[in-house]
Design a protein around this motif. Structure first.
Motif, PDB file in Angstrom:
ATOM      1  N   VAL A   1      28.723  29.503  46.829  1.00  0.00           N
ATOM      2  CA  VAL A   1      29.729  29.464  47.895  1.00  0.00           C
ATOM      3  C   VAL A   1      29.081  29.068  49.217  1.00  0.00           C
ATOM      4  O   VAL A   1      27.997  29.544  49.562  1.00  0.00           O
ATOM      5  N   VAL A   2      29.750  28.186  49.960  1.00  0.00           N
ATOM      6  CA  VAL A   2      29.249  27.704  51.253  1.00  0.00           C
ATOM      7  C   VAL A   2      30.172  28.207  52.361  1.00  0.00           C
ATOM      8  O   VAL A   2      31.398  28.198  52.208  1.00  0.00           O
ATOM      9  N   GLU A   3      29.593  28.635  53.481  1.00  0.00           N
ATOM     10  CA  GLU A   3      30.381  29.162  54.591  1.00  0.00           C
ATOM     11  C   GLU A   3      30.237  28.284  55.833  1.00  0.00           C
ATOM     12  O   GLU A   3      29.152  27.808  56.144  1.00  0.00           O
ATOM     13  N   HIS A   4      31.355  28.078  56.531  1.00  0.00           N
ATOM     14  CA  HIS A   4      31.362  27.390  57.821  1.00  0.00           C
ATOM     15  C   HIS A   4      32.128  28.239  58.823  1.00  0.00           C
ATOM     16  O   HIS A   4      33.168  28.803  58.484  1.00  0.00           O
ATOM     17  N   GLN A   5      31.617  28.311  60.046  1.00  0.00           N
ATOM     18  CA  GLN A   5      32.226  29.148  61.072  1.00  0.00           C
ATOM     19  C   GLN A   5      32.835  28.308  62.192  1.00  0.00           C
ATOM     20  O   GLN A   5      32.319  27.236  62.522  1.00  0.00           O
ATOM     21  N   VAL A   6      33.918  28.827  62.759  1.00  0.00           N
ATOM     22  CA  VAL A   6      34.588  28.171  63.883  1.00  0.00           C
ATOM     23  C   VAL A   6      34.859  29.222  64.952  1.00  0.00           C
ATOM     24  O   VAL A   6      35.374  30.305  64.650  1.00  0.00           O
ATOM     25  N   ARG A   7      34.517  28.944  66.191  1.00  0.00           N
ATOM     26  CA  ARG A   7      34.809  29.869  67.283  1.00  0.00           C
ATOM     27  C   ARG A   7      36.308  29.922  67.539  1.00  0.00           C
ATOM     28  O   ARG A   7      36.981  28.895  67.562  1.00  0.00           O
ATOM     29  N   CYS A   8      36.812  31.132  67.754  1.00  0.00           N
ATOM     30  CA  CYS A   8      38.233  31.310  68.029  1.00  0.00           C
ATOM     31  C   CYS A   8      38.563  31.026  69.487  1.00  0.00           C
ATOM     32  O   CYS A   8      39.734  30.864  69.845  1.00  0.00           O
ATOM     33  N   GLY A   9      37.540  31.032  70.351  1.00  0.00           N
ATOM     34  CA  GLY A   9      37.775  30.793  71.763  1.00  0.00           C
ATOM     35  C   GLY A   9      38.261  32.028  72.492  1.00  0.00           C
ATOM     36  O   GLY A   9      38.849  31.929  73.576  1.00  0.00           O
ATOM     37  N   THR A  10      38.041  33.204  71.916  1.00  0.00           N
ATOM     38  CA  THR A  10      38.466  34.441  72.546  1.00  0.00           C
ATOM     39  C   THR A  10      37.467  35.551  72.257  1.00  0.00           C
ATOM     40  O   THR A  10      36.910  35.610  71.155  1.00  0.00           O
TER      41      THR A  10
ATOM     42  N   TYR B   1      34.958  30.214  53.770  1.00  0.00           N
ATOM     43  CA  TYR B   1      33.980  30.137  52.688  1.00  0.00           C
ATOM     44  C   TYR B   1      34.639  29.622  51.408  1.00  0.00           C
ATOM     45  O   TYR B   1      35.746  29.994  51.063  1.00  0.00           O
ATOM     46  N   GLY B   2      33.931  28.686  50.761  1.00  0.00           N
ATOM     47  CA  GLY B   2      34.468  28.059  49.564  1.00  0.00           C
ATOM     48  C   GLY B   2      33.398  27.286  48.819  1.00  0.00           C
ATOM     49  O   GLY B   2      32.215  27.337  49.159  1.00  0.00           O
ATOM     50  N   ILE B   3      33.813  26.548  47.807  1.00  0.00           N
ATOM     51  CA  ILE B   3      32.907  25.770  46.965  1.00  0.00           C
ATOM     52  C   ILE B   3      32.772  24.353  47.508  1.00  0.00           C
ATOM     53  O   ILE B   3      33.754  23.731  47.912  1.00  0.00           O
TER      54      ILE B   3
ATOM     55  N   PHE C   1      48.926  20.513  48.413  1.00  0.00           N
ATOM     56  CA  PHE C   1      47.599  20.817  47.899  1.00  0.00           C
ATOM     57  C   PHE C   1      47.582  22.095  47.064  1.00  0.00           C
ATOM     58  O   PHE C   1      46.531  22.517  46.604  1.00  0.00           O
ATOM     59  N   ALA C   2      48.755  22.742  46.907  1.00  0.00           N
ATOM     60  CA  ALA C   2      48.789  24.051  46.258  1.00  0.00           C
ATOM     61  C   ALA C   2      48.267  23.969  44.829  1.00  0.00           C
ATOM     62  O   ALA C   2      48.479  23.003  44.118  1.00  0.00           O
ATOM     63  N   GLY C   3      47.599  25.027  44.412  1.00  0.00           N
ATOM     64  CA  GLY C   3      47.040  25.104  43.068  1.00  0.00           C
ATOM     65  C   GLY C   3      45.993  26.186  43.037  1.00  0.00           C
ATOM     66  O   GLY C   3      45.659  26.765  44.059  1.00  0.00           O
ATOM     67  N   ALA C   4      45.468  26.498  41.868  1.00  0.00           N
ATOM     68  CA  ALA C   4      44.469  27.559  41.759  1.00  0.00           C
ATOM     69  C   ALA C   4      43.474  27.218  40.661  1.00  0.00           C
ATOM     70  O   ALA C   4      43.838  26.642  39.637  1.00  0.00           O
ATOM     71  N   ASP C   5      42.228  27.566  40.887  1.00  0.00           N
ATOM     72  CA  ASP C   5      41.161  27.343  39.919  1.00  0.00           C
ATOM     73  C   ASP C   5      40.464  28.683  39.686  1.00  0.00           C
ATOM     74  O   ASP C   5      39.886  29.246  40.616  1.00  0.00           O
ATOM     75  N   GLN C   6      40.528  29.191  38.453  1.00  0.00           N
ATOM     76  CA  GLN C   6      40.033  30.535  38.192  1.00  0.00           C
ATOM     77  C   GLN C   6      38.536  30.665  38.455  1.00  0.00           C
ATOM     78  O   GLN C   6      38.064  31.695  38.941  1.00  0.00           O
ATOM     79  N   THR C   7      37.761  29.625  38.147  1.00  0.00           N
ATOM     80  CA  THR C   7      36.316  29.675  38.393  1.00  0.00           C
ATOM     81  C   THR C   7      36.027  29.828  39.882  1.00  0.00           C
ATOM     82  O   THR C   7      35.178  30.619  40.297  1.00  0.00           O
ATOM     83  N   THR C   8      36.766  29.060  40.701  1.00  0.00           N
ATOM     84  CA  THR C   8      36.599  29.154  42.151  1.00  0.00           C
ATOM     85  C   THR C   8      37.012  30.526  42.660  1.00  0.00           C
ATOM     86  O   THR C   8      36.328  31.124  43.496  1.00  0.00           O
ATOM     87  N   ILE C   9      38.125  31.028  42.167  1.00  0.00           N
ATOM     88  CA  ILE C   9      38.594  32.353  42.580  1.00  0.00           C
ATOM     89  C   ILE C   9      37.539  33.409  42.285  1.00  0.00           C
ATOM     90  O   ILE C   9      37.223  34.258  43.122  1.00  0.00           O
ATOM     91  N   THR C  10      36.957  33.348  41.094  1.00  0.00           N
ATOM     92  CA  THR C  10      35.940  34.323  40.703  1.00  0.00           C
ATOM     93  C   THR C  10      34.723  34.243  41.615  1.00  0.00           C
ATOM     94  O   THR C  10      34.165  35.264  42.033  1.00  0.00           O
ATOM     95  N   ALA C  11      34.292  33.020  41.941  1.00  0.00           N
ATOM     96  CA  ALA C  11      33.131  32.835  42.811  1.00  0.00           C
ATOM     97  C   ALA C  11      33.403  33.373  44.216  1.00  0.00           C
ATOM     98  O   ALA C  11      32.556  34.024  44.822  1.00  0.00           O
ATOM     99  N   LEU C  12      34.598  33.118  44.736  1.00  0.00           N
ATOM    100  CA  LEU C  12      34.933  33.589  46.080  1.00  0.00           C
ATOM    101  C   LEU C  12      35.042  35.112  46.129  1.00  0.00           C
ATOM    102  O   LEU C  12      34.640  35.734  47.118  1.00  0.00           O
ATOM    103  N   LEU C  13      35.562  35.701  45.081  1.00  0.00           N
ATOM    104  CA  LEU C  13      35.628  37.157  45.024  1.00  0.00           C
ATOM    105  C   LEU C  13      34.227  37.770  44.979  1.00  0.00           C
ATOM    106  O   LEU C  13      33.969  38.803  45.598  1.00  0.00           O
ATOM    107  N   ALA C  14      33.318  37.106  44.266  1.00  0.00           N
ATOM    108  CA  ALA C  14      31.934  37.585  44.201  1.00  0.00           C
ATOM    109  C   ALA C  14      31.266  37.481  45.567  1.00  0.00           C
ATOM    110  O   ALA C  14      30.534  38.385  45.992  1.00  0.00           O
ATOM    111  N   TYR C  15      31.516  36.378  46.265  1.00  0.00           N
ATOM    112  CA  TYR C  15      30.949  36.189  47.606  1.00  0.00           C
ATOM    113  C   TYR C  15      31.519  37.223  48.568  1.00  0.00           C
ATOM    114  O   TYR C  15      30.805  37.798  49.396  1.00  0.00           O
TER     115      TYR C  15
END
Length: 233
Positions: free
Chosen positions: A53-62, A100-102, A161-175
């Protein structure tokens, strides 16, 4: 000797190879190699999946907690690009949204959020400036209703873009279990219209949101979306 990070990376590649091949023999070999690495370096499956899993951050400006509409916009972007998002305070640096995502999904989501946030803030500010003969609290409420309607319109755009991938879901839950175990869930309540002019604020927001540029400057073939489960934490 290989360190644990290298072992995680190698085990993840073995699992990917096992999943990506049509050869039963090759899949079994790759799985045995992954299991051997996990046993040797005392890794569990959650460690391995989270490593992908890869993470990217964005400032909220507050510096204070972001508004509900900011959280909701972040969740819309996470939905569109198959990842999840949490909000985190960084003391003097203010709040950040952490997508955070793949693969590139978190980068695409963070880019989309930055772009849409800029458009929404500009549109909301212009709308509030037109509100006259009303209290500051009323202006803020109508501004929030405008933002709510704006995001409603953008949300409709990203449903393709709606849809779901179980492998991705499992990885994100682990992260999530590894990095955000102490996160708390916040319900994102909608702002209620009190007067006729409030309802008009929502409609103005939806009208403006239909003209938002969701994918300008963003990769045109994002991965399938994952149902949101992390924003507002």
């Amino acid at each position: 000797m290989m360190d644990q990070d290298k072992a995680l990376e190698k085990a993840l590649k073995c699992l990917a190879r096992a999943e990506g091949t049509d050869s039963e023999h090759e899949a079994e070999t790759a799985l045995r190699q992954a299991r051997a690495l996990m046993d040797k370096y005392h890794l569990d499956m959650g460690d391995v999946l989270a490593a992908g899993v890869v993470e990217h951050q964005v400032r909220c400006g507050t510096k204070s907690k972001p508004t509900n509409w900011m959280f909701r916009l972040a969740s819309v972007c996470a939905d569109a690009f198959n990842c999840q998002v949490v909000g985190s305070p960084y003391q003097a640096r203010g709040w950040h949204f952490r997508f955070y995502g793949i693969g590139m999904s978190s980068e695409l989501a963070s880019h989309a959020y930055s772009m849409l946030h800029h458009q929404l803030v500009k549109a909301r500010k212009a709308f509030v400036a037109k509100q006259s003969r009303c209290k500051l609290a009323t202006k803020r409420r109508r501004g929030d209703l405008f933002a709510q309607g704006w995001i409603d319109a953008v949300s409709t755009k990203v449903q393709q873009f709606a849809g779901a991938d179980q492998t991705t879901i499992t990885a994100l839950l682990a992260y999530e279990a590894k990095h955000f175990a102490d996160a708390t869930t916040q319900e994102l309540k909608r702002v209620e219209a009190r007067r006729a002019h409030d309802a008009k604020a929502s409609e103005h927001g939806r009208s403006a949101g239909r003209h938002a540029h969701l994918l300008r400057g963003v990769h045109q073939t994002p991965p399938a979306a994952l149902q949101y489960g992390g924003a507002g934490r």
